[in-house]
Motif scaffolding. Sequence first.
Motif, mmCIF file in Angstrom:
data_model
loop_
_atom_site.group_PDB
_atom_site.id
_atom_site.type_symbol
_atom_site.label_atom_id
_atom_site.label_comp_id
_atom_site.label_asym_id
_atom_site.label_seq_id
_atom_site.Cartn_x
_atom_site.Cartn_y
_atom_site.Cartn_z
ATOM 1 N N ALA A 27 -8.423 0.815 -1.382
ATOM 2 C CA ALA A 27 -7.424 0.805 -2.225
ATOM 3 C C ALA A 27 -7.911 2.187 -3.308
ATOM 4 O O ALA A 27 -6.999 2.559 -4.004
ATOM 5 C CB ALA A 27 -7.280 -0.454 -3.063
ATOM 6 N N ASN A 28 -9.213 2.437 -3.545
ATOM 7 C CA ASN A 28 -9.547 3.380 -4.311
ATOM 8 C C ASN A 28 -10.045 4.662 -3.680
ATOM 9 O O ASN A 28 -10.718 5.425 -4.366
ATOM 10 C CB ASN A 28 -10.910 2.761 -5.090
ATOM 11 N N ALA A 29 -9.500 4.781 -2.481
ATOM 12 C CA ALA A 29 -9.613 6.218 -1.950
ATOM 13 C C ALA A 29 -9.479 7.376 -2.379
ATOM 14 O O ALA A 29 -9.928 8.433 -2.243
ATOM 15 C CB ALA A 29 -9.047 6.046 -0.347
ATOM 16 N N ASP A 30 -8.446 7.299 -3.413
ATOM 17 C CA ASP A 30 -7.771 8.466 -4.242
ATOM 18 C C ASP A 30 -8.471 8.514 -5.819
ATOM 19 O O ASP A 30 -8.031 9.279 -6.328
ATOM 20 C CB ASP A 30 -6.468 8.532 -4.308
ATOM 21 N N THR A 31 -9.403 7.486 -6.032
ATOM 22 C CA THR A 31 -9.721 7.253 -7.285
ATOM 23 C C THR A 31 -10.992 8.281 -7.640
ATOM 24 O O THR A 31 -12.142 8.234 -6.788
ATOM 25 C CB THR A 31 -10.535 5.888 -7.663
ATOM 26 N N PRO A 32 -10.962 9.188 -8.678
ATOM 27 C CA PRO A 32 -12.141 10.376 -8.772
ATOM 28 C C PRO A 32 -13.454 9.373 -9.228
ATOM 29 O O PRO A 32 -13.299 8.421 -9.765
ATOM 30 C CB PRO A 32 -11.795 11.003 -9.852
ATOM 31 N N GLU A 70 -23.972 -6.931 -2.854
ATOM 32 C CA GLU A 70 -23.059 -5.819 -2.896
ATOM 33 C C GLU A 70 -23.792 -4.736 -3.175
ATOM 34 O O GLU A 70 -24.602 -4.800 -4.234
ATOM 35 C CB GLU A 70 -21.787 -6.201 -3.842
ATOM 36 N N VAL A 71 -23.633 -3.726 -2.386
ATOM 37 C CA VAL A 71 -24.323 -2.453 -2.545
ATOM 38 C C VAL A 71 -23.539 -1.293 -2.398
ATOM 39 O O VAL A 71 -22.548 -1.215 -1.860
ATOM 40 C CB VAL A 71 -25.535 -2.347 -1.744
ATOM 41 N N GLU A 72 -23.885 -0.110 -3.390
ATOM 42 C CA GLU A 72 -22.776 0.944 -3.114
ATOM 43 C C GLU A 72 -23.412 2.003 -2.022
ATOM 44 O O GLU A 72 -24.379 1.877 -1.662
ATOM 45 C CB GLU A 72 -23.085 1.739 -4.566
ATOM 46 N N LEU A 73 -22.307 2.706 -1.335
ATOM 47 C CA LEU A 73 -22.808 3.373 -0.144
ATOM 48 C C LEU A 73 -22.105 4.843 -0.294
ATOM 49 O O LEU A 73 -21.426 5.235 -1.369
ATOM 50 C CB LEU A 73 -21.796 2.777 0.928
ATOM 51 N N GLY A 74 -22.833 5.610 0.641
ATOM 52 C CA GLY A 74 -22.143 6.898 0.680
ATOM 53 C C GLY A 74 -22.649 8.081 -0.012
ATOM 54 O O GLY A 74 -23.021 7.787 -1.151
ATOM 55 N N GLN A 75 -21.988 9.162 0.618
ATOM 56 C CA GLN A 75 -22.475 10.353 -0.070
ATOM 57 C C GLN A 75 -21.247 10.886 -0.597
ATOM 58 O O GLN A 75 -20.069 10.661 -0.154
ATOM 59 C CB GLN A 75 -23.220 11.395 0.683
ATOM 60 N N ILE A 76 -21.366 11.848 -1.385
ATOM 61 C CA ILE A 76 -20.021 12.513 -1.796
ATOM 62 C C ILE A 76 -19.239 13.331 -1.063
ATOM 63 O O ILE A 76 -19.849 13.846 -0.261
ATOM 64 C CB ILE A 76 -20.353 13.548 -3.142
ATOM 65 N N ARG A 77 -17.908 12.878 -0.939
ATOM 66 C CA ARG A 77 -17.229 13.356 0.438
ATOM 67 C C ARG A 77 -16.027 14.217 -0.292
ATOM 68 O O ARG A 77 -15.788 15.208 0.450
ATOM 69 C CB ARG A 77 -16.752 12.235 1.228
ATOM 70 N N ASN A 82 -15.388 11.386 -5.055
ATOM 71 C CA ASN A 82 -15.135 10.163 -4.309
ATOM 72 C C ASN A 82 -15.784 9.976 -3.053
ATOM 73 O O ASN A 82 -16.008 11.032 -2.405
ATOM 74 C CB ASN A 82 -13.483 9.950 -3.889
ATOM 75 N N ARG A 83 -16.339 9.001 -2.796
ATOM 76 C CA ARG A 83 -17.340 8.754 -1.674
ATOM 77 C C ARG A 83 -16.755 8.025 -0.469
ATOM 78 O O ARG A 83 -17.504 7.572 0.389
ATOM 79 C CB ARG A 83 -18.655 7.976 -2.109
ATOM 80 N N VAL A 84 -15.524 7.508 -0.549
ATOM 81 C CA VAL A 84 -14.706 6.655 0.404
ATOM 82 C C VAL A 84 -14.414 7.607 1.720
ATOM 83 O O VAL A 84 -13.779 8.607 1.361
ATOM 84 C CB VAL A 84 -13.477 5.973 -0.114
ATOM 85 N N ASP A 85 -14.853 7.093 2.612
ATOM 86 C CA ASP A 85 -14.351 7.584 4.065
ATOM 87 C C ASP A 85 -13.551 6.757 4.617
ATOM 88 O O ASP A 85 -13.612 5.704 5.102
ATOM 89 C CB ASP A 85 -15.628 7.717 4.981
ATOM 90 N N ILE A 86 -12.262 7.162 4.658
ATOM 91 C CA ILE A 86 -11.177 6.299 4.906
ATOM 92 C C ILE A 86 -11.280 5.604 6.325
ATOM 93 O O ILE A 86 -10.874 4.459 6.668
ATOM 94 C CB ILE A 86 -9.838 6.896 4.476
#
Length: 121
Positions: A27-32, A70-77, A82-86
């Motif tokens: 849902a937050n894939a487009d949230t900066p 609950e942990v935060e993931l990912g590198q800046i993409r 935003n770090r979400v890889d859809i």
Amino acid sequence: MWDKVDGLEKAASFFFERSKVIQGNIANADTPNFKPKELVFEQELKNRMELKKTDPKHIDPQMQKGEFKEVELGQIRGYDNNRVDIQEELAKLAESSIMYKSLSETLKKEFTKLKLAITGR
């Protein structure tokens, strides 16, 4: 029997909660500047299995039962940090949904066996 049902229920609960976290990521894939989150199960399970109380001064591992971490993931993409890889999130959501459905069906079968044992039919 109840240990098995309890374990199945906890595992199903984990995958249900994981699906909610993944849906939040999607849902937050487009949230900066959004950082995706994940529930950690394998590491938590491993940590809990390694804990044994061999001395009265040790922390009781049973006291640490609770919510999943609950942990935060990912590198800046993305260009907006935003770090979400859809694609990755969709794959994880499909995996969690399959696991939840499988565990739910197994629980249903366990209760069917219990009902059969009680009623004889």
